[in-house]
Design a protein around this motif. Structure first.
Motif, PDB file in Angstrom:
ATOM      1  N   PRO A 146      12.617  38.653 -29.192  1.00 49.47           N
ATOM      2  CA  PRO A 146      11.406  39.465 -29.441  1.00 49.47           C
ATOM      3  C   PRO A 146      11.666  40.967 -29.438  1.00 49.47           C
ATOM      4  CG  PRO A 146      11.328  38.439 -27.255  1.00 49.47           C
ATOM      5  CD  PRO A 146      12.459  37.810 -27.995  1.00 49.47           C
ATOM      6  N   LEU A 147      12.671  41.417 -28.667  1.00 48.20           N
ATOM      7  CA  LEU A 147      13.008  42.847 -28.663  1.00 48.20           C
ATOM      8  C   LEU A 147      13.609  43.251 -30.005  1.00 48.20           C
ATOM      9  CD1 LEU A 147      14.626  43.259 -25.116  1.00 48.20           C
ATOM     10  CD2 LEU A 147      12.258  43.703 -25.799  1.00 48.20           C
ATOM     11  N   VAL A 148      14.455  42.377 -30.554  1.00 52.12           N
ATOM     12  CA  VAL A 148      15.050  42.639 -31.866  1.00 52.12           C
ATOM     13  C   VAL A 148      13.972  42.664 -32.939  1.00 52.12           C
ATOM     14  CG1 VAL A 148      16.594  41.716 -33.645  1.00 52.12           C
ATOM     15  CG2 VAL A 148      17.305  41.709 -31.245  1.00 52.12           C
ATOM     16  N   GLU A 149      13.068  41.694 -32.892  1.00 48.89           N
ATOM     17  CA  GLU A 149      12.015  41.609 -33.902  1.00 48.89           C
ATOM     18  C   GLU A 149      11.087  42.816 -33.857  1.00 48.89           C
ATOM     19  OE1 GLU A 149      10.252  37.841 -33.052  1.00 48.89           O
ATOM     20  OE2 GLU A 149      11.744  36.718 -34.218  1.00 48.89           O
ATOM     21  N   ALA A 150      10.969  43.431 -32.671  1.00 54.13           N
ATOM     22  CA  ALA A 150      10.121  44.614 -32.524  1.00 54.13           C
ATOM     23  C   ALA A 150      10.901  45.921 -32.679  1.00 54.13           C
ATOM     24  CB  ALA A 150       9.427  44.588 -31.164  1.00 54.13           C
ATOM     25  N   ASP A 151      12.212  45.826 -33.026  1.00 55.16           N
ATOM     26  CA  ASP A 151      13.070  47.007 -33.215  1.00 55.16           C
ATOM     27  C   ASP A 151      13.097  47.909 -31.977  1.00 55.16           C
ATOM     28  OD1 ASP A 151      13.685  46.531 -36.071  1.00 55.16           O
ATOM     29  OD2 ASP A 151      11.546  46.880 -36.330  1.00 55.16           O
ATOM     30  N   ARG A 152      13.136  47.298 -30.803  1.00 50.44           N
ATOM     31  CA  ARG A 152      13.145  48.068 -29.553  1.00 50.44           C
ATOM     32  C   ARG A 152      14.591  48.282 -29.111  1.00 50.44           C
ATOM     33  NH1 ARG A 152       8.887  44.845 -25.923  1.00 50.44           N
ATOM     34  NH2 ARG A 152       9.834  46.154 -24.298  1.00 50.44           N
ATOM     35  N   ASN A 157       7.022  53.969 -40.293  1.00 54.75           N
ATOM     36  CA  ASN A 157       7.250  54.662 -39.027  1.00 54.75           C
ATOM     37  C   ASN A 157       6.338  54.122 -37.927  1.00 54.75           C
ATOM     38  OD1 ASN A 157       8.589  56.711 -37.477  1.00 54.75           O
ATOM     39  ND2 ASN A 157       6.710  57.919 -37.588  1.00 54.75           N
ATOM     40  N   GLU A 158       5.137  53.745 -38.296  1.00 57.29           N
ATOM     41  CA  GLU A 158       4.213  53.173 -37.314  1.00 57.29           C
ATOM     42  C   GLU A 158       4.713  51.813 -36.829  1.00 57.29           C
ATOM     43  OE1 GLU A 158      -0.515  51.861 -36.932  1.00 57.29           O
ATOM     44  OE2 GLU A 158       0.227  52.809 -38.757  1.00 57.29           O
ATOM     45  N   ARG A 159       5.275  51.017 -37.756  1.00 61.37           N
ATOM     46  CA  ARG A 159       5.771  49.691 -37.387  1.00 61.37           C
ATOM     47  C   ARG A 159       7.075  49.765 -36.611  1.00 61.37           C
ATOM     48  NH1 ARG A 159       4.451  48.307 -42.874  1.00 61.37           N
ATOM     49  NH2 ARG A 159       6.640  48.607 -43.430  1.00 61.37           N
ATOM     50  N   ALA A 160       7.948  50.670 -37.010  1.00 61.61           N
ATOM     51  CA  ALA A 160       9.319  50.669 -36.467  1.00 61.61           C
ATOM     52  C   ALA A 160       9.807  52.091 -36.187  1.00 61.61           C
ATOM     53  CB  ALA A 160      10.250  49.963 -37.433  1.00 61.61           C
ATOM     54  N   PRO A 161       9.252  52.767 -35.168  1.00 59.77           N
ATOM     55  CA  PRO A 161       9.640  54.154 -34.897  1.00 59.77           C
ATOM     56  C   PRO A 161      11.072  54.326 -34.420  1.00 59.77           C
ATOM     57  CG  PRO A 161       8.201  53.303 -33.163  1.00 59.77           C
ATOM     58  CD  PRO A 161       8.195  52.289 -34.264  1.00 59.77           C
ATOM     59  N   TRP A 219      13.536  52.280 -35.633  1.00 56.34           N
ATOM     60  CA  TRP A 219      14.350  51.845 -36.775  1.00 56.34           C
ATOM     61  C   TRP A 219      14.487  52.966 -37.800  1.00 56.34           C
ATOM     62  CZ3 TRP A 219      13.229  51.199 -42.041  1.00 56.34           C
ATOM     63  CH2 TRP A 219      14.139  50.430 -42.773  1.00 56.34           C
ATOM     64  N   LEU A 220      13.389  53.635 -38.111  1.00 55.03           N
ATOM     65  CA  LEU A 220      13.380  54.608 -39.206  1.00 55.03           C
ATOM     66  C   LEU A 220      14.367  55.758 -39.023  1.00 55.03           C
ATOM     67  CD1 LEU A 220      11.906  55.111 -41.917  1.00 55.03           C
ATOM     68  CD2 LEU A 220      10.347  56.621 -40.666  1.00 55.03           C
ATOM     69  N   PRO A 221      14.523  56.342 -37.814  1.00 52.33           N
ATOM     70  CA  PRO A 221      15.450  57.473 -37.677  1.00 52.33           C
ATOM     71  C   PRO A 221      16.899  57.130 -37.997  1.00 52.33           C
ATOM     72  CG  PRO A 221      13.957  57.376 -35.802  1.00 52.33           C
ATOM     73  CD  PRO A 221      13.764  56.110 -36.570  1.00 52.33           C
ATOM     74  N   ASN A 222      17.260  55.852 -37.969  1.00 52.83           N
ATOM     75  CA  ASN A 222      18.638  55.447 -38.269  1.00 52.83           C
ATOM     76  C   ASN A 222      18.873  55.205 -39.758  1.00 52.83           C
ATOM     77  OD1 ASN A 222      19.921  55.145 -35.519  1.00 52.83           O
ATOM     78  ND2 ASN A 222      18.120  53.851 -35.240  1.00 52.83           N
ATOM     79  N   GLN A 223      17.853  55.429 -40.575  1.00 52.73           N
ATOM     80  CA  GLN A 223      17.969  55.158 -42.008  1.00 52.73           C
ATOM     81  C   GLN A 223      18.161  56.464 -42.780  1.00 52.73           C
ATOM     82  OE1 GLN A 223      18.119  51.856 -42.574  1.00 52.73           O
ATOM     83  NE2 GLN A 223      17.739  51.756 -40.363  1.00 52.73           N
ATOM     84  N   HIS A 224      19.384  56.736 -43.183  1.00 53.98           N
ATOM     85  CA  HIS A 224      19.638  57.934 -43.986  1.00 53.98           C
ATOM     86  C   HIS A 224      18.919  57.869 -45.333  1.00 53.98           C
ATOM     87  CE1 HIS A 224      23.420  59.717 -41.865  1.00 53.98           C
ATOM     88  NE2 HIS A 224      22.495  59.351 -41.017  1.00 53.98           N
ATOM     89  N   TYR A 225      18.678  56.671 -45.795  1.00 50.07           N
ATOM     90  CA  TYR A 225      17.912  56.459 -47.025  1.00 50.07           C
ATOM     91  C   TYR A 225      16.527  57.084 -46.879  1.00 50.07           C
ATOM     92  CZ  TYR A 225      16.005  53.563 -50.908  1.00 50.07           C
ATOM     93  OH  TYR A 225      15.436  53.103 -52.067  1.00 50.07           O
ATOM     94  N   ALA A 226      15.889  56.847 -45.743  1.00 47.41           N
ATOM     95  CA  ALA A 226      14.564  57.425 -45.497  1.00 47.41           C
ATOM     96  C   ALA A 226      14.635  58.942 -45.486  1.00 47.41           C
ATOM     97  CB  ALA A 226      14.010  56.907 -44.172  1.00 47.41           C
TER      98      ALA A 226
END
Length: 397
Positions: A113-119, A355-359, A361-368
């Motif tokens: 569940p931690l992985v699924e929530a990107d924690r 960003n709301e779903r995965a705050p 996760w997003l900072p690690n995406q250079h694509y973003a």
């Protein structure tokens, strides 16, 4: 050693193109091209190199050359994970309460569940003890060590700590004894190679394992066998399209689509095997990703609408959800397509939802970061939302 900037300059001159002509043909700004050729900018995203390669009619990797994109930004929570990853079993301090197979297995299951929530921060806090306990189990913990190392490798790839991820996955492959579990590690290795820009190695590895994993009879293959074969084909297609091998990418995706159709709907691996899913939705998302890499942004938007509707219907009928990371990566493709179509309000709206779903996760995406940078460059005034997104991906204003 010849730099990528020197290679692009040589290829451009051999084809009789000026910097302006190559910039126009590739869709990359002439200022980026100039900085690369002058050596003022050492690297660029793989998608940028692919645009240049397409315009120059050559394989991407002939232009980029051999490289190891160690784009690591290690964060403190992961340092203890790395130290434990590289600590020999003989030097581990055993806890007062010795670990058990049942206890380590339950701890691994609790990560799902931690992985699924990107924690990521919460996961990093528990992984060192989990790795230690799996090592202390000795031969009895072999299968659990494989699972733990796969999880560590997967998460380190997400946080762009590539060398440590390679160490974890290599150790996992050394200990694995089950063929399907080995294929999961290889799937992660292919993904790692893609993120490092090592396209030739990714293609070779994915091709080898796709050939080995191909079912003798589709009708008799298990969902796990079909899914692992399909995932290898998806990795192969992703590597090929990035290396400007369009025909090879389309062929691989065609077979991946056949595997997905044989499944009939999205299938989720058992948690003890993998956190991935595979099926028609995965193939559609990867088809959209390939379309974006090829510059077909209207196709990405069309597929994005189609995928969103199918995802909702599938969730209601089969109770199977795509992984958070896969879904968010696809929506980045949609956001980018909006940006490329100059629909910045829709782009920002999509990014805010991610960003709301995965705050974490997003900072690690250079694509973003690249998408937001494009939006900012083309706007005279920035909204509060644009500034918030720039801060979220650590983009200096």
């Amino acid at each position: 050693m010849t730099s990528a900037g020197e290679r692009i300059k040589m290829a451009r001159k051999l084809r009789g193109l000026t910097q302006t002509e190559l910039a126009e043909a590739s869709g990359v700004s002439v200022s980026v091209l100039r900085r690369l050729e002058r050596g003022e900018q050492e690297g660029a995203r793989m998608e940028t190199w692919r645009k240049f390669a397409t315009a120059l009619r050559m394989p991407t990797m002939d232009l980029v050359g051999s490289r190891s994109e160690e784009d690591e930004e290690p964060t403190e929570p992961w340092e203890s994970v790395k130290r434990m990853l590289n600590t020999p079993s003989a030097l581990l301090d055993a806890p007062d309460d010795p670990p058990t197979v049942e206890g380590v297995s339950e701890a691994l299951d609790a990560l799902t569940p931690l992985v699924e929530a990107d924690r990521y921060q919460d996961i990093a806090a528990v992984l060192p003890a989990l790795l230690r306990d799996a090592d202390l189990l000795g031969s009895a913990g072999r299968e659990l060590r494989v699972r733990a190392l796969q999880r560590v490798g997967w998460l380190l790839i997400h946080t762009r700590q590539f060398k440590a991820a390679e160490d974890a996955l290599t150790r996992s492959l050394d200990e694995v004894s089950d063929r399907l579990q080995a294929a999961v590690t290889i799937d992660y290795m292919c993904w790692l190679l893609l993120r490092q820009g090592q396209l030739a190695k990714a293609r070779e590895l994915a091709t080898q394992w796709a050939d080995d994993a191909e079912p003798v009879r589709m009708t008799r293959a298990t969902p796990a066998e079909l899914s692992l074969w399909g995932l290898m084909l998806v990795r192969l297609s992703g590597a090929a399209v990035r290396d400007n091998r369009v025909g090879e990418a389309e062929d691989a995706m065609k077979y991946a689509r056949a595997a997905a159709e044989a499944l009939g709907h999205e299938w989720r691996f058992p948690p003890q095997l993998s956190n991935s899913t595979f099926g028609p939705l995965t193939v559609l998302m990867k088809t959209a990703e390939n379309a974006g890499l090829a510059g077909h942004h209207s196709a990405v938007l069309h597929l994005g609408d189609k995928i969103a509707k199918r995802r909702k219907a599938q969730s209601a009928r089969y109770k199977v959800e795509l992984t958070s990371s896969d879904w968010n990566r696809h929506r980045l493709d949609v956001a980018n397509a909006h940006a490329q179509s100059n629909d910045y309000s829709r782009c920002v709206e999509e990014l805010l939802k991610i960003n709301e779903r995965a705050p974490e996760w997003l900072p690690n995406q250079h694509y973003a970061r690249d998408i937001i940078e494009r939006v900012i460059e083309d706007r005279r005034t920035l909204t509060v939302e644009m500034r918030d997104l720039a801060a979220a991906v650590r983009l200096p204003l």
